[in-house]
Design a protein around this motif. Structure first.
Motif, PDB file in Angstrom:
ATOM      1  N   ASP A  85      36.765  43.849  30.943  1.00  0.00           N
ATOM      2  CA  ASP A  85      38.089  43.862  31.567  1.00  0.00           C
ATOM      3  C   ASP A  85      38.260  42.739  32.582  1.00  0.00           C
ATOM      4  O   ASP A  85      39.379  42.469  33.032  1.00  0.00           O
ATOM      5  CB  ASP A  85      38.333  45.207  32.255  1.00  0.00           C
ATOM      6  N   LEU A  86      37.175  42.079  32.953  1.00  0.00           N
ATOM      7  CA  LEU A  86      37.225  41.004  33.942  1.00  0.00           C
ATOM      8  C   LEU A  86      37.277  39.627  33.298  1.00  0.00           C
ATOM      9  O   LEU A  86      37.326  38.616  33.996  1.00  0.00           O
ATOM     10  CB  LEU A  86      35.999  41.077  34.866  1.00  0.00           C
ATOM     11  N   GLU A  87      37.274  39.586  31.971  1.00  0.00           N
ATOM     12  CA  GLU A  87      37.144  38.321  31.256  1.00  0.00           C
ATOM     13  C   GLU A  87      38.219  37.315  31.630  1.00  0.00           C
ATOM     14  O   GLU A  87      37.954  36.126  31.764  1.00  0.00           O
ATOM     15  CB  GLU A  87      37.164  38.575  29.750  1.00  0.00           C
ATOM     16  N   HIS A  88      39.445  37.773  31.822  1.00  0.00           N
ATOM     17  CA  HIS A  88      40.551  36.856  32.116  1.00  0.00           C
ATOM     18  C   HIS A  88      41.033  36.983  33.564  1.00  0.00           C
ATOM     19  O   HIS A  88      42.152  36.574  33.882  1.00  0.00           O
ATOM     20  CB  HIS A  88      41.708  37.105  31.153  1.00  0.00           C
ATOM     21  N   CYS A  89      40.205  37.538  34.433  1.00  0.00           N
ATOM     22  CA  CYS A  89      40.594  37.717  35.830  1.00  0.00           C
ATOM     23  C   CYS A  89      40.563  36.392  36.582  1.00  0.00           C
ATOM     24  O   CYS A  89      39.794  35.488  36.245  1.00  0.00           O
ATOM     25  CB  CYS A  89      39.656  38.702  36.527  1.00  0.00           C
ATOM     26  N   VAL A  90      41.382  36.299  37.616  1.00  0.00           N
ATOM     27  CA  VAL A  90      41.390  35.093  38.440  1.00  0.00           C
ATOM     28  C   VAL A  90      40.111  34.991  39.262  1.00  0.00           C
ATOM     29  O   VAL A  90      39.747  33.915  39.708  1.00  0.00           O
ATOM     30  CB  VAL A  90      42.614  35.077  39.368  1.00  0.00           C
ATOM     31  N   SER A  91      39.441  36.103  39.485  1.00  0.00           N
ATOM     32  CA  SER A  91      38.174  36.094  40.208  1.00  0.00           C
ATOM     33  C   SER A  91      37.225  37.078  39.546  1.00  0.00           C
ATOM     34  O   SER A  91      37.581  38.238  39.329  1.00  0.00           O
ATOM     35  CB  SER A  91      38.371  36.478  41.677  1.00  0.00           C
ATOM     36  N   ARG A  92      36.034  36.596  39.232  1.00  0.00           N
ATOM     37  CA  ARG A  92      35.012  37.487  38.675  1.00  0.00           C
ATOM     38  C   ARG A  92      33.910  37.764  39.692  1.00  0.00           C
ATOM     39  O   ARG A  92      32.849  38.267  39.340  1.00  0.00           O
ATOM     40  CB  ARG A  92      34.403  36.861  37.421  1.00  0.00           C
ATOM     41  N   VAL A  93      34.161  37.413  40.936  1.00  0.00           N
ATOM     42  CA  VAL A  93      33.172  37.644  41.979  1.00  0.00           C
ATOM     43  C   VAL A  93      32.907  39.140  42.099  1.00  0.00           C
ATOM     44  O   VAL A  93      33.829  39.934  42.287  1.00  0.00           O
ATOM     45  CB  VAL A  93      33.651  37.083  43.332  1.00  0.00           C
ATOM     46  N   VAL A  94      31.649  39.525  41.956  1.00  0.00           N
ATOM     47  CA  VAL A  94      31.260  40.918  42.158  1.00  0.00           C
ATOM     48  C   VAL A  94      30.922  41.088  43.636  1.00  0.00           C
ATOM     49  O   VAL A  94      30.002  40.437  44.142  1.00  0.00           O
ATOM     50  CB  VAL A  94      30.055  41.300  41.288  1.00  0.00           C
TER      51      VAL A  94
END
Length: 257
Positions: free
Chosen positions: A203-212
């Motif tokens: 679900d994070l593939e197209h996110c503006v930020s993938r910072v965990v």
């Protein structure tokens, strides 16, 4: 009050309805009251999380440093709060004031001048001796000393994406740089740029930020994105134990399996 727990999910649509219910006639909170309670809870949880960092063993896993990380010093005991334009940013402003009251050096970074409703929060923060930076000026400043905590109060559960306008996009970039340099990112309610209902890494593939984030502090009730961050390695706290037991049961919050 705050404590580290595992939580049931509270989807984004329900979270919006919860906020409306909290300010409705049956519960009776005002928005400033909720913001004050949220900011206090985040500050207390952030302090609790910071205390756990002192107990980390030397051999614990670390993220690999970025090329820029070598230019930055070791984390200091200061805190940088990234404040967005909405209520999540207001929570961050209150958080900063409570951290100042606890003796922590705090800088607020606002992407743009605050809305009129948030100006008193900035005045209260400054009265405690905090530093406020507004606009993109922070980007031009030296990225040192590296703060111990970077509190992500940019966007809350109502963020829709998929893009982020400047200067907030650059703020997310700076946040990631600090994390790679050793700062710990603490997300307020949900990690900025993540869909609130994200339940898997896909679900994070197209996110503006993938910072965990290293830590996420849920407000009143845990959202799916917060529990996803927990599964990806973040510490997870629930902040805001301010509802009467009857209200918690009626609104289905604060009840853990």
């Amino acid at each position: 009050n705050s404590r580290e727990l595992h939580f049931p999910l509270y989807p984004g649509r329900d979270a919006a309805e919860l906020d409306a219910a909290l300010m409705g006639p049956d519960v009776g909170f005002s928005l400033p009251q909720l913001m004050e309670l949220a900011g206090q809870a985040v500050a207390h949880s952030a302090l609790a999380y910071a205390a756990t960092l002192q107990m980390d063993s030397p051999g614990s896993a670390r993220r690999p440093p970025s090329p820029r990380a070598s230019q930055l010093p070791a984390p200091s005991s200061s805190v940088l709060v990234l404040c967005g334009p909405g209520n999540n940013g207001g929570d961050g402003m209150v958080t900063g004031r409570h951290l100042l009251a606890a003796g922590i050096a705090v800088t607020l970074w606002l992407g743009k001048p605050p809305q009129q409703q948030f100006e008193p929060l900035i005045s209260q923060f400054r009265a405690f001796g905090g530093t406020v930076v507004i606009g993109p000026e922070y980007v031009a400043q030296p990225l040192s000393p590296c703060p111990l905590l970077v509190i992500d109060a940019l966007f809350g559960f109502s963020f829709k994406g998929p893009t982020v306008r400047e200067p907030y996009r650059q703020m997310l970039v700076i946040q990631e740089q600090f994390q790679r340099a050793g700062s710990k990112v603490v997300a307020v309610d949900v990690p900025s740029g993540w869909p609130v209902d994200a339940v898997s890494a896909a679900d994070l593939e197209h996110c503006v930020s993938r910072v965990v984030p290293d830590c996420v502090i849920s407000l009143t009730a845990a959202k799916p994105a917060a529990t996803l961050a927990e599964r990806l390695g973040a510490k997870h706290y629930l902040g805001g134990n301010f509802l009467a037991p009857r209200t918690r049961r009626a609104l289905r919050v604060g009840v853990c399996p």
